[in-house]
Design a protein around this motif. Structure first.
Motif, PDB file in Angstrom:
ATOM      1  N   VAL A  36      11.068  -5.020  -0.718  1.00 32.16           N
ATOM      2  CA  VAL A  36      11.739  -5.896  -1.672  1.00 32.16           C
ATOM      3  C   VAL A  36      11.063  -5.865  -3.038  1.00 32.16           C
ATOM      4  O   VAL A  36      11.487  -6.545  -3.969  1.00 32.16           O
ATOM      5  CB  VAL A  36      11.781  -7.354  -1.161  1.00 32.16           C
ATOM      6  CG1 VAL A  36      12.636  -7.459   0.099  1.00 32.16           C
ATOM      7  CG2 VAL A  36      10.382  -7.894  -0.888  1.00 32.16           C
ATOM      8  N   LYS A  37      10.006  -5.030  -3.188  1.00 31.00           N
ATOM      9  CA  LYS A  37       9.263  -5.008  -4.449  1.00 31.00           C
ATOM     10  C   LYS A  37       8.919  -3.586  -4.884  1.00 31.00           C
ATOM     11  O   LYS A  37       7.789  -3.298  -5.282  1.00 31.00           O
ATOM     12  CB  LYS A  37       7.987  -5.856  -4.334  1.00 31.00           C
ATOM     13  CG  LYS A  37       8.265  -7.341  -4.124  1.00 31.00           C
ATOM     14  CD  LYS A  37       6.991  -8.163  -4.116  1.00 31.00           C
ATOM     15  CE  LYS A  37       7.311  -9.645  -3.936  1.00 31.00           C
ATOM     16  NZ  LYS A  37       6.071 -10.485  -3.906  1.00 31.00           N
ATOM     17  N   THR A  39       6.715   9.751 -13.011  1.00 24.63           N
ATOM     18  CA  THR A  39       7.119   8.396 -12.651  1.00 24.63           C
ATOM     19  C   THR A  39       6.279   7.945 -11.466  1.00 24.63           C
ATOM     20  O   THR A  39       6.369   8.513 -10.378  1.00 24.63           O
ATOM     21  CB  THR A  39       8.613   8.335 -12.284  1.00 24.63           C
ATOM     22  OG1 THR A  39       9.385   8.888 -13.360  1.00 24.63           O
ATOM     23  CG2 THR A  39       9.054   6.905 -12.054  1.00 24.63           C
ATOM     24  N   ASP A  40       5.445   6.947 -11.704  1.00 22.89           N
ATOM     25  CA  ASP A  40       4.550   6.421 -10.669  1.00 22.89           C
ATOM     26  C   ASP A  40       5.206   5.172 -10.075  1.00 22.89           C
ATOM     27  O   ASP A  40       5.063   4.076 -10.607  1.00 22.89           O
ATOM     28  CB  ASP A  40       3.186   6.091 -11.279  1.00 22.89           C
ATOM     29  CG  ASP A  40       2.267   5.384 -10.299  1.00 22.89           C
ATOM     30  OD1 ASP A  40       2.490   5.516  -9.078  1.00 22.89           O
ATOM     31  OD2 ASP A  40       1.336   4.701 -10.757  1.00 22.89           O
ATOM     32  N   LEU A  41       5.950   5.363  -8.988  1.00 23.63           N
ATOM     33  CA  LEU A  41       6.597   4.236  -8.334  1.00 23.63           C
ATOM     34  C   LEU A  41       5.600   3.486  -7.449  1.00 23.63           C
ATOM     35  O   LEU A  41       4.640   4.077  -6.938  1.00 23.63           O
ATOM     36  CB  LEU A  41       7.790   4.721  -7.513  1.00 23.63           C
ATOM     37  CG  LEU A  41       8.960   5.203  -8.391  1.00 23.63           C
ATOM     38  CD1 LEU A  41       9.694   6.336  -7.731  1.00 23.63           C
ATOM     39  CD2 LEU A  41       9.895   4.049  -8.714  1.00 23.63           C
ATOM     40  N   TYR A  49       3.216  -3.990  -0.728  1.00 21.84           N
ATOM     41  CA  TYR A  49       2.257  -3.151  -0.010  1.00 21.84           C
ATOM     42  C   TYR A  49       0.951  -3.039  -0.810  1.00 21.84           C
ATOM     43  O   TYR A  49      -0.145  -3.024  -0.249  1.00 21.84           O
ATOM     44  CB  TYR A  49       2.810  -1.746   0.203  1.00 21.84           C
ATOM     45  CG  TYR A  49       4.088  -1.639   0.988  1.00 21.84           C
ATOM     46  CD1 TYR A  49       4.692  -2.736   1.597  1.00 21.84           C
ATOM     47  CD2 TYR A  49       4.721  -0.405   1.106  1.00 21.84           C
ATOM     48  CE1 TYR A  49       5.865  -2.618   2.308  1.00 21.84           C
ATOM     49  CE2 TYR A  49       5.910  -0.269   1.818  1.00 21.84           C
ATOM     50  CZ  TYR A  49       6.483  -1.384   2.415  1.00 21.84           C
ATOM     51  OH  TYR A  49       7.651  -1.240   3.109  1.00 21.84           O
ATOM     52  N   GLN A  50       1.089  -2.921  -2.126  1.00 23.05           N
ATOM     53  CA  GLN A  50      -0.068  -2.692  -2.994  1.00 23.05           C
ATOM     54  C   GLN A  50      -0.972  -3.922  -3.105  1.00 23.05           C
ATOM     55  O   GLN A  50      -2.203  -3.803  -3.049  1.00 23.05           O
ATOM     56  CB  GLN A  50       0.413  -2.292  -4.388  1.00 23.05           C
ATOM     57  CG  GLN A  50      -0.702  -2.118  -5.416  1.00 23.05           C
ATOM     58  CD  GLN A  50      -0.149  -1.953  -6.826  1.00 23.05           C
ATOM     59  OE1 GLN A  50       1.070  -1.957  -7.039  1.00 23.05           O
ATOM     60  NE2 GLN A  50      -1.037  -1.810  -7.794  1.00 23.05           N
ATOM     61  N   LYS A  98      -1.838   2.234  -0.613  1.00 11.98           N
ATOM     62  CA  LYS A  98      -0.796   1.924   0.366  1.00 11.98           C
ATOM     63  C   LYS A  98       0.550   1.694  -0.310  1.00 11.98           C
ATOM     64  O   LYS A  98       1.600   2.054   0.226  1.00 11.98           O
ATOM     65  CB  LYS A  98      -1.213   0.680   1.161  1.00 11.98           C
ATOM     66  CG  LYS A  98      -0.311   0.349   2.336  1.00 11.98           C
ATOM     67  CD  LYS A  98      -0.687  -1.010   2.920  1.00 11.98           C
ATOM     68  CE  LYS A  98      -2.114  -1.054   3.417  1.00 11.98           C
ATOM     69  NZ  LYS A  98      -2.455  -2.374   3.989  1.00 11.98           N
ATOM     70  N   GLY A  99       0.537   1.079  -1.480  1.00  8.03           N
ATOM     71  CA  GLY A  99       1.771   0.799  -2.199  1.00  8.03           C
ATOM     72  C   GLY A  99       2.209   1.910  -3.122  1.00  8.03           C
ATOM     73  O   GLY A  99       3.255   1.802  -3.780  1.00  8.03           O
ATOM     74  N   LYS A 100       1.440   2.988  -3.186  1.00  5.53           N
ATOM     75  CA  LYS A 100       1.719   4.068  -4.123  1.00  5.53           C
ATOM     76  C   LYS A 100       2.162   5.360  -3.444  1.00  5.53           C
ATOM     77  O   LYS A 100       2.587   6.295  -4.132  1.00  5.53           O
ATOM     78  CB  LYS A 100       0.467   4.361  -4.952  1.00  5.53           C
ATOM     79  CG  LYS A 100      -0.007   3.202  -5.826  1.00  5.53           C
ATOM     80  CD  LYS A 100       0.865   3.051  -7.058  1.00  5.53           C
ATOM     81  CE  LYS A 100       0.309   2.025  -8.037  1.00  5.53           C
ATOM     82  NZ  LYS A 100       1.064   2.022  -9.315  1.00  5.53           N
TER      83      LYS A 100
END
Length: 296
Positions: free
Chosen positions: A125-126, A161-163, A168-169, A178-180
């Motif tokens: 969701v983020k 583009t660094d999503l 998670y991050q 983890k979020g990357k």
């Protein structure tokens, strides 16, 4: 020179984009000259071979609008990232400006092409956006004596583009990697522009829009730590290898910084652009076991 890779996912071939006889951009296939734009390309003088082949005028051509473009580099040995490296982004994040670069890493297999779908992780969701200037290392670098020496080891620059998945991050143990590192979380391209064509990497603009609304616009002059400093700094802690990618941070305007926060959902479309770096367009899709999305 602008390096590209073209063809189906997982079967990309190296090419060059250059002006044709009429001045319009033309694709030149250099797969008969070099195997790929990978670590071996940079470490064995591949760029000089390609330049010579283009100058010969004998390379096969192809129409750029009839092929898929993949990432202009193959999977990098390392993806090194810098957090909070724009003054305005640090302010919107509510964080103090760092006194040294904030470093984290992404999995290399997050790399995809400039128009490939971006997959939203199941339950996410983020999922957030970040447009960045990417730096590709062209020569080994270890313990560089000063930032000025960095320009000798940079192979080129690329739109990156660094999503990020912010939950998670930041909320799942505070482990940024983890979020990357979700699949498709590092689109690159459409081309790599060689370092000699970017005399000042601190004089570029970057932009990102979501569903037609501009969310990010910033200048690389706003970096807390400029490109040359980052390359020098990183070389003090690890060996930088040919083909490594450095994501140098993002301007203000990320989803987390909106009021209220806004994040990407399946069905959204976002575009990314950078001065001298070209543009990307991505459709967001829901990830699932039925989608086998390879690197490209």
């Amino acid at each position: 020179m602008r390096l590209i890779r073209f063809g189906p996912v997982g079967d990309e071939r190296p090419g060059v984009m250059a002006p044709g006889p009429a001045g319009d951009p033309v694709g030149y296939d250099v797969s008969g000259v070099v195997a790929d734009f990978d670590a071996g390309f940079w470490s064995t003088g591949g760029l000089d071979l390609v330049r010579g082949a283009v100058a010969s005028g004998k390379l096969p051509r192809f129409e750029l609008d009839r092929v898929r473009l993949g990432s202009p580099i193959s999977l990098p040995p390392k993806i090194l990232c810098v957090g909070l490296n724009y003054h305005e982004h640090a302010r919107e994040s509510g964080m103090t400006l760092p006194t040294e670069p904030v470093l984290f890493m992404k999995a290399p297999n997050t790399v995809v092409g400039p128009d490939d779908p971006v997959l939203i992780p199941p339950g996410s969701v983020k999922t957030d956006w970040e447009v960045e200037l990417g730096v590709v290392i062209g020569r080994p670098a270890r313990y560089l004596p000063d930032p000025a020496a960095a320009r000798e080891v940079i192979g080129g620059f690329v739109l990156s583009t660094d999503l990020s998945e912010r939950e998670y991050q930041l909320e799942r143990g505070g482990q940024w990697d983890k979020g990357k590192s979700c699949e498709t979380f590092n689109p690159l391209g459409p081309w790599l522009v060689t370092a000699d064509e970017v005399p000042d990497p601190q004089a570029l603009w970057l932009e990102l829009t979501v569903d037609g609304q501009r969310m990010q616009y910033g200048l690389t002059a706003d970096m807390v730590f400029p490109v040359d400093y980052l390359v020098w700094y990183l070389s003090q802690f690890m060996v930088l290898e040919p083909g490594d990618l450095i994501n140098t941070g993002t301007p203000a305007g990320v989803g987390m910084g909106q009021q209220p926060p806004r994040y990407l959902r399946a069905g959204d479309t976002f575009t990314v652009a950078g001065q001298e770096l070209g543009s990307q367009r991505h459709e967001c899709r829901q990830a699932g076991p039925e989608l086998d999305r390879g690197p490209g």
